[in-house]
Write a protein that holds these residues in place. Structure first.
Motif, short mmCIF file in Angstrom:
data_model
loop_
_atom_site.label_atom_id
_atom_site.label_comp_id
_atom_site.label_asym_id
_atom_site.label_seq_id
_atom_site.Cartn_x
_atom_site.Cartn_y
_atom_site.Cartn_z
N THR A 166 3.81 -4.90 13.33
CA THR A 166 4.45 -4.86 12.01
C THR A 166 3.18 -4.15 10.97
O THR A 166 2.08 -4.06 11.22
N LYS A 167 3.82 -3.86 9.97
CA LYS A 167 2.91 -2.96 9.06
C LYS A 167 3.29 -3.34 7.49
O LYS A 167 4.62 -3.62 7.22
N GLN A 168 2.40 -3.17 6.81
CA GLN A 168 2.76 -3.45 5.20
C GLN A 168 2.40 -2.18 4.59
O GLN A 168 1.07 -1.68 4.62
N VAL A 169 3.12 -1.61 3.64
CA VAL A 169 2.88 -0.47 2.79
C VAL A 169 2.90 -0.94 1.18
O VAL A 169 4.12 -1.29 1.01
N GLN A 170 1.95 -0.57 0.61
CA GLN A 170 1.67 -0.78 -0.76
C GLN A 170 1.34 0.29 -1.58
O GLN A 170 0.16 0.66 -1.16
N ARG A 171 2.10 0.81 -2.51
CA ARG A 171 1.59 1.73 -3.43
C ARG A 171 0.63 1.02 -4.25
O ARG A 171 0.70 -0.13 -4.92
N ILE A 172 -0.60 1.74 -4.27
CA ILE A 172 -1.81 1.07 -5.05
C ILE A 172 -2.05 1.63 -6.23
O ILE A 172 -2.86 1.32 -7.27
N GLN A 173 -1.52 2.93 -6.28
CA GLN A 173 -2.06 3.99 -7.47
C GLN A 173 -0.97 4.82 -7.78
O GLN A 173 -0.32 5.50 -6.92
N GLU A 174 -0.85 5.06 -8.94
CA GLU A 174 0.54 6.01 -9.41
C GLU A 174 -0.15 7.46 -9.30
O GLU A 174 0.46 8.47 -8.66
N ASP A 175 -1.10 7.88 -9.95
CA ASP A 175 -1.38 9.26 -10.17
C ASP A 175 -3.11 9.25 -10.13
O ASP A 175 -3.70 8.80 -10.65
N PRO A 176 -3.55 9.91 -9.19
CA PRO A 176 -2.55 10.37 -7.74
C PRO A 176 -2.20 9.29 -7.02
O PRO A 176 -2.76 8.32 -7.00
N PRO A 177 -1.19 9.40 -6.28
CA PRO A 177 -0.43 8.51 -5.52
C PRO A 177 -1.36 7.93 -4.33
O PRO A 177 -1.96 8.86 -3.48
N LEU A 178 -1.47 6.85 -4.41
CA LEU A 178 -2.59 6.20 -3.44
C LEU A 178 -1.60 4.90 -2.70
O LEU A 178 -1.03 4.24 -3.21
N TYR A 179 -1.61 4.98 -1.49
CA TYR A 179 -0.67 3.90 -0.48
C TYR A 179 -1.94 2.99 0.49
O TYR A 179 -2.70 3.75 0.87
N HIS A 180 -1.74 1.76 0.40
CA HIS A 180 -2.57 1.15 1.36
C HIS A 180 -1.52 0.62 2.53
O HIS A 180 -0.50 -0.11 2.00
N THR A 181 -1.75 0.79 3.67
CA THR A 181 -0.95 0.62 4.88
C THR A 181 -1.83 -0.39 5.56
O THR A 181 -2.93 -0.05 5.88
N THR A 182 -1.28 -1.33 5.92
CA THR A 182 -1.82 -2.46 6.81
C THR A 182 -1.24 -2.66 7.99
O THR A 182 0.04 -3.26 7.91
N TYR A 183 -1.69 -2.53 9.08
CA TYR A 183 -1.01 -2.92 10.33
C TYR A 183 -1.54 -4.10 11.10
O TYR A 183 -2.76 -4.46 10.88
N TYR A 184 -0.46 -4.69 11.49
CA TYR A 184 -0.94 -6.12 12.16
C TYR A 184 -0.25 -5.94 13.50
O TYR A 184 0.93 -5.52 13.89
N GLY A 185 -1.10 -6.47 14.81
CA GLY A 185 -0.69 -6.44 15.95
C GLY A 185 -0.59 -5.16 16.84
O GLY A 185 -1.01 -4.04 15.84
N HIS A 186 -0.14 -5.00 17.87
CA HIS A 186 -0.16 -3.76 18.51
C HIS A 186 1.26 -3.38 18.99
O HIS A 186 1.77 -4.55 19.44
N HIS A 187 1.45 -2.28 19.16
CA HIS A 187 2.59 -2.12 20.03
C HIS A 187 2.45 -1.98 21.27
O HIS A 187 1.48 -1.68 21.97
N ASN A 188 3.60 -2.94 22.06
CA ASN A 188 3.54 -2.79 23.27
C ASN A 188 4.92 -2.36 23.77
O ASN A 188 5.51 -2.31 24.80
N CYS A 189 5.49 -1.59 22.77
CA CYS A 189 6.76 -0.96 23.14
C CYS A 189 6.73 0.51 23.54
O CYS A 189 5.50 1.13 23.51
N LYS A 190 8.02 1.26 24.01
CA LYS A 190 7.36 2.72 24.57
C LYS A 190 8.49 3.68 23.34
O LYS A 190 8.90 4.40 24.01
N SER A 191 8.07 3.37 22.24
CA SER A 191 8.65 4.00 21.33
C SER A 191 8.11 5.36 20.95
O SER A 191 8.87 6.18 20.41
N SER A 192 6.81 5.56 21.33
CA SER A 192 6.36 6.88 20.98
C SER A 192 5.88 7.70 21.87
O SER A 192 5.46 7.23 23.06
N LEU A 193 5.79 9.06 21.75
CA LEU A 193 5.01 9.98 22.37
C LEU A 193 3.71 9.69 22.57
O LEU A 193 3.06 10.04 23.63
N MET A 194 3.17 8.97 21.84
CA MET A 194 1.83 8.37 21.92
C MET A 194 1.58 7.76 23.29
O MET A 194 0.35 7.60 23.71
N LEU A 195 2.69 7.14 23.53
CA LEU A 195 2.39 6.43 24.84
C LEU A 195 2.49 7.11 26.35
O LEU A 195 2.38 6.70 27.30
#
Length: 294
Positions: free
Chosen positions: A169-198
């Motif tokens: 899972t991940k959470q994305v939160q905008r933390i700043q308007e100008d300039p835009p800044l986003y904080h992304t938090t990832y939880y857990g690991h993928h064990n799916c085969k959804s990506s070319l990364m795999l």
DNA sequence: GTCATTTGACCAAA
DNA sequence: TTTGGTCAAATGAC
């Protein structure tokens, strides 16, 4: 990195050099070298794109291998943007655990006992001035206004949570308007085969770990990091380039993001962006505030 | 019809 | 009791 064992450091250097070389090759291919290239138009693109894609894959593999090595030989990545950490009781370098639920427990409406708050320890965190895709297919399942936050927090789970039991899972939160800044938090690991990364790299066992390794440090430190952009089903593709979000309607047979690495060379210079199947003209650039402002 | 998003409700951790 | 994470029905897009 100073503390890397010599063999580990050598391997890292080799991976970085490899990535740089492949990126250079890619740059040569994509750069408008001559008029002949330009006026041949679509046919040239059709010939070049598959090769370019292959090169990008190699770059990604090399860079993710590097990150794997960094995480293998070091307790931390010296970068203030990406913060690899460990889930409570689970090393970040081990493969994902099986989902806790069993098939029968997934049947339907479990309105009780299924709201366990996750560990407070994220797998990854990153701040970014741009909204980057990360190579995985995410499905939004909620948003919430949180305390001490001016903007909504968006909750995403892996699209393959149910068909492959992927618990990322991940959470994305905008933390700043100008300039835009986003904080992304990832939880857990993928064990799916959804990506070319795999796509299996040289060391197959690393694939699980690599699933999150694509959150690269900022491009200032990794100037040869590359970028492909995502396509999303039912949604205009959002590509943010230098604080702009570029919307493109990209037909896609799958809700599948390619990857998010922030490309160092200027895509707008070439006027195209790449996906696995097509190039799309950038003809509309606009700032978007809607996604995270509710 | 299928699938993703929205949104209010539910529930557990803090 | 408050807060945050998740569920699932409703809704919309394709």
């Amino acid at each position: 990195m100073e503390n890397q064992p010599s063999n580990g450091r050598k391997a890292i250097e080799e991976e970085l050099i490899k990535g740089r070389d492949i990126a250079n090759q890619l740059l040569e291919i994509l750069a408008p070298k001559s008029n002949t290239t330009q006026h041949k138009g679509v046919e040239v693109e059709a010939l070049v794109l598959p090769f370019a894609e292959d090169l990008v894959r190699k770059v990604l593999r090399s860079l993710t291998n590097t990150l794997l090595l960094l995480n293998t030989h070091s307790d931390h990545v010296s970068d203030e943007v990406v913060l690899p950490v460990t889930i409570k009781g689970v090393s970040s370098s081990v493969k994902c655990q099986k989902p806790e639920y069993k098939d029968e427990s997934f049947n339907a409406k479990r309105r009780s006992g299924s709201y366990k708050r996750k560990s407070s320890a994220p797998t990854w965190e990153k701040n970014s001035s741009i909204l980057m895709e990360d190579g995985y297919a995410w499905r939004k399942y909620g948003q919430k206004m949180t305390m001490n936050a001016k903007y909504l927090r968006n909750y995403y789970r892996c699209t393959h949570k149910y068909d492959q039991g992927c618990l990322a899972t991940k959470q994305v939160q905008r933390i700043q308007e100008d300039p835009p800044l986003y904080h992304t938090t990832y939880y857990g690991h993928h064990n799916c085969k959804s990506s070319l990364m795999l796509e299996p790299a040289s060391s197959s066992d690393s694939s699980m770990f690599l699933s999150f390794s694509n959150t690269f440090p900022n491009k200032a430190e990794y100037p040869f990091s590359s970028s492909l952009y995502s396509s999303m089903k039912q949604e205009p593709m959002e590509v943010i380039h230098e604080d702009h979000i570029v919307h493109n309607q990209l037909p896609s047979s799958d809700y599948h993001m390619l990857c998010d690495y922030d490309l160092d060379f200027n895509y707008s210079r070439y006027g195209t962006m790449l996906s696995s199947t097509e190039s799309v003209q950038f003809d509309e650039v606009c700032r978007s505030d809607q996604e995270f402002d509710g």
